[in-house]
Motif scaffolding. Structure first.
Motif, PDB file in Angstrom:
ATOM      1  N   LEU A  29       0.632  -1.648  -0.234  1.00 26.26           N
ATOM      2  CA  LEU A  29      -0.078   0.458  -0.279  1.00 26.26           C
ATOM      3  C   LEU A  29       0.953   1.142   0.080  1.00 26.26           C
ATOM      4  CD1 LEU A  29      -2.640   1.283   0.268  1.00 26.26           C
ATOM      5  CD2 LEU A  29      -2.911   1.113   2.591  1.00 26.26           C
ATOM      6  N   ALA A  30       1.870   1.081   0.560  1.00 26.17           N
ATOM      7  CA  ALA A  30       3.032   2.846   0.810  1.00 26.17           C
ATOM      8  C   ALA A  30       3.246   2.318  -1.066  1.00 26.17           C
ATOM      9  CB  ALA A  30       3.987   2.083   1.684  1.00 26.17           C
ATOM     10  N   ALA A  31       3.919   1.150  -1.534  1.00 28.03           N
ATOM     11  CA  ALA A  31       4.425   1.558  -2.622  1.00 28.03           C
ATOM     12  C   ALA A  31       3.232   1.972  -3.676  1.00 28.03           C
ATOM     13  CB  ALA A  31       5.282   0.078  -3.281  1.00 28.03           C
ATOM     14  N   PHE A  32       2.148   1.992  -3.410  1.00 27.35           N
ATOM     15  CA  PHE A  32       1.284   2.433  -4.450  1.00 27.35           C
ATOM     16  C   PHE A  32       0.716   3.767  -4.226  1.00 27.35           C
ATOM     17  CE2 PHE A  32      -3.991   3.372  -4.201  1.00 27.35           C
ATOM     18  CZ  PHE A  32      -4.407   2.786  -6.111  1.00 27.35           C
ATOM     19  N   THR A  33       0.738   4.215  -3.289  1.00 30.32           N
ATOM     20  CA  THR A  33      -0.353   5.938  -2.654  1.00 30.32           C
ATOM     21  C   THR A  33       1.671   6.237  -2.719  1.00 30.32           C
ATOM     22  OG1 THR A  33      -0.486   4.405  -0.424  1.00 30.32           O
ATOM     23  CG2 THR A  33       0.246   7.073  -0.749  1.00 30.32           C
ATOM     24  N   LYS A  34       2.795   6.414  -3.368  1.00 34.28           N
ATOM     25  CA  LYS A  34       3.840   6.951  -3.321  1.00 34.28           C
ATOM     26  C   LYS A  34       3.008   6.899  -5.422  1.00 34.28           C
ATOM     27  CE  LYS A  34       7.431   9.805  -4.052  1.00 34.28           C
ATOM     28  NZ  LYS A  34       7.194  10.808  -4.086  1.00 34.28           N
ATOM     29  N   VAL A  35       3.222   6.150  -5.930  1.00 32.65           N
ATOM     30  CA  VAL A  35       2.621   5.902  -6.802  1.00 32.65           C
ATOM     31  C   VAL A  35       1.903   6.467  -7.976  1.00 32.65           C
ATOM     32  CG1 VAL A  35       2.379   4.385  -9.482  1.00 32.65           C
ATOM     33  CG2 VAL A  35       4.020   3.611  -7.862  1.00 32.65           C
ATOM     34  N   PHE A  36       0.569   6.422  -6.693  1.00 35.94           N
ATOM     35  CA  PHE A  36      -0.856   7.455  -6.670  1.00 35.94           C
ATOM     36  C   PHE A  36      -0.089   8.689  -6.952  1.00 35.94           C
ATOM     37  CE2 PHE A  36      -3.875   9.660  -5.155  1.00 35.94           C
ATOM     38  CZ  PHE A  36      -5.231   9.571  -6.231  1.00 35.94           C
ATOM     39  N   ALA A  37       0.874   9.304  -5.960  1.00 37.26           N
ATOM     40  CA  ALA A  37       0.353  10.663  -5.631  1.00 37.26           C
ATOM     41  C   ALA A  37       1.726  11.527  -6.313  1.00 37.26           C
ATOM     42  CB  ALA A  37       1.967  10.543  -4.759  1.00 37.26           C
ATOM     43  N   ASP A  38       3.058  10.758  -7.037  1.00 35.56           N
ATOM     44  CA  ASP A  38       3.429  10.918  -8.657  1.00 35.56           C
ATOM     45  C   ASP A  38       2.803  10.938  -9.574  1.00 35.56           C
ATOM     46  OD1 ASP A  38       5.498  10.835  -6.995  1.00 35.56           O
ATOM     47  OD2 ASP A  38       6.398   8.909  -8.070  1.00 35.56           O
ATOM     48  N   SER A  39       1.158  10.327  -9.254  1.00 38.98           N
ATOM     49  CA  SER A  39       0.364  10.469 -10.823  1.00 38.98           C
ATOM     50  C   SER A  39      -1.121  11.347 -10.561  1.00 38.98           C
ATOM     51  CB  SER A  39      -0.612   8.646 -11.111  1.00 38.98           C
ATOM     52  OG  SER A  39       0.029   7.978 -11.372  1.00 38.98           O
ATOM     53  N   TYR A  40      -0.748  11.789  -9.695  1.00 37.18           N
ATOM     54  CA  TYR A  40      -1.835  12.751  -9.401  1.00 37.18           C
ATOM     55  C   TYR A  40      -1.544  13.554  -8.639  1.00 37.18           C
ATOM     56  CZ  TYR A  40      -5.202   9.316 -11.242  1.00 37.18           C
ATOM     57  OH  TYR A  40      -5.325   8.964 -12.254  1.00 37.18           O
ATOM     58  N   ALA A  41      -0.643  14.202  -7.786  1.00 35.03           N
ATOM     59  CA  ALA A  41      -0.148  15.425  -7.913  1.00 35.03           C
ATOM     60  C   ALA A  41      -0.954  16.912  -8.106  1.00 35.03           C
ATOM     61  CB  ALA A  41       0.969  15.406  -7.195  1.00 35.03           C
ATOM     62  N   ALA A  42      -0.270  16.717  -9.439  1.00 34.02           N
ATOM     63  CA  ALA A  42      -0.625  18.171 -10.290  1.00 34.02           C
ATOM     64  C   ALA A  42      -1.557  18.371 -10.564  1.00 34.02           C
ATOM     65  CB  ALA A  42       0.348  17.652 -11.638  1.00 34.02           C
ATOM     66  N   LYS A  43      -2.640  17.027 -10.445  1.00 32.78           N
ATOM     67  CA  LYS A  43      -4.557  17.804 -10.269  1.00 32.78           C
ATOM     68  C   LYS A  43      -4.905  17.950  -9.404  1.00 32.78           C
ATOM     69  CE  LYS A  43      -4.073  14.668 -14.297  1.00 32.78           C
ATOM     70  NZ  LYS A  43      -5.260  12.877 -14.977  1.00 32.78           N
ATOM     71  N   ASN A  44      -4.070  18.362  -8.248  1.00 32.21           N
ATOM     72  CA  ASN A  44      -3.717  18.786  -7.155  1.00 32.21           C
ATOM     73  C   ASN A  44      -4.849  17.327  -5.968  1.00 32.21           C
ATOM     74  OD1 ASN A  44      -4.642  20.656  -4.895  1.00 32.21           O
ATOM     75  ND2 ASN A  44      -6.857  21.322  -4.879  1.00 32.21           N
TER      76      ASN A  44
END
Length: 234
Positions: free
Chosen positions: A154-169
Motif C-alpha cells: 500500500l505504501a508503494a501504491f500510495t507513492k505511485v498514486f501521488a506521483d500520478s495525481y499530485a499535479a491535479k491537486n
C-alpha cells in the motif's frame, strides 16, 4: 473547519473508521459511511449523513456508497479508507487463499475506492485520500503478517498514486497507527511504547482530519506514524 466539504469513510461502522466519521462530522464535514454492518448506517443517521451497508471488498457496494453520497450532496472532497481484520497465522501456515484475503482487506480496499472516487476529485479540481494503514508496515511483525505485507505494498501504491495525481491537486497519504484503544489492551504492549500508553481512536481521527485539510495541502505520498514512538526507524 471544512466549510461543508463531503467525505466518504469506508469501513466506518466501528473502531478508527467510526472515530474518523464522528470527528469529521464534528468539524463540519458532511459524512458518508460504508460499513459491512448496520452500525455504519446508524452512525450516519446520527451524524446527519449517508450510510450504506456493504463491503469495501466489493466494487458494487463501493459504487453504491459513492452514488449515494453524490445523490445527496453532488460532490466528494475526501475519502478515508479504513479496514477490517485479515488472516493471522505463523508465516508459513498462511494459505494462498489467506494471502489473497489479506490483499483484499488491506490493499485492494484502497485501490477499488480510489479508482471510483479519483475521477470525481479530478473533475472538481482536487481533493484528498487518507488510508489507515499500520505502524508495522515498515517494521513487520509476525503478529500481523498479512497486514504488514499488504500495507508495505500500500505504501508503494500510495507513492505511485501521488506521483500520478499530485499535479491535479489530488493527494494521498497513509496514517500508520500503533497500539490504539480500539484494540484489547495488555500491559506488555503498553510498556513497549515510549509514551507508555495506548493511543486513542480520536487521535487517529484528528490526524486523518489534518491530512484531509488545506493545512496539509503540500503533503502527499507520505506514511505518517501515529504510534507514541513505538517504531524505531528514523
Amino acid at each position: 473547519m471544512s466549510d461543508g466539504k463531503v467525505v466518504l469513510v469506508t469501513a466506518g461502522g466501528s473502531g478508527m473508521g467510526a472515530a474518523c466519521a464522528r470527528h469529521l462530522a464534528e468539524t463540519g464535514w458532511r459524512v458518508g459511511i460504508l460499513s459491512s454492518s448496520g452500525k455504519g448506517e446508524a452512525l450516519a443517521d446520527e451524524l446527519g449523513g449517508v450510510g450504506v451497508t456493504g463491503s469495501n471488498q466489493n466494487e458494487a457496494d463501493l459504487q453504491r456508497a459513492v452514488d449515494a453520497v453524490m445523490a445527496r450532496w453532488g460532490r466528494i472532497d475526501g475519502l478515508v479508507n479504513s479496514a477490517g481484520h485479515g488472516p493471522r497465522a505463523p508465516i508459513l501456515q498462511i494459505s494462498d487463499a489467506d494471502w489473497h484475503r489479506g490483499l483484499e482487506v488491506y490493499f485492494l480496499n484502497v485501490v477499488r475506492a480510489a479508482r471510483l472516487v479519483t475521477p470525481i476529485l479530478e473533475a472538481q479540481g482536487g481533493g484528498a485520500i487518507v488510508n489507515i494503514s499500520t505502524a508495522w508496515a515498515f517494521e513487520p511483525s509476525a503478529m500481523f503478517p498479512t497486514s504488514a505485507v499488504a500495507r508495505a505494498g500500500l505504501a508503494a501504491f500510495t507513492k505511485v498514486f501521488a506521483d500520478s495525481y499530485a499535479a491535479k491537486n489530488i493527494r494521498m497519504n497513509n496514517v500508520l497507527p500503533g497500539w490504539i484503544d480500539s484494540l484489547p489492551a495488555t500491559e506488555d504492549r503498553r510498556q513497549s511504547v515510549p509514551m507508555e500508553r495506548y493511543g486513542t481512536a480520536e487521535e487517529i481521527a484528528a490526524t486523518v482530519a489534518f491530512l484531509l485539510s488545506e493545512g496539509a495541502g503540500y503533503i502527499t505520498g507520505q506514511n505518517l506514524r501515529v504510534d507514541g514512538g513505538l517504531t524505531r526507524s528514523v
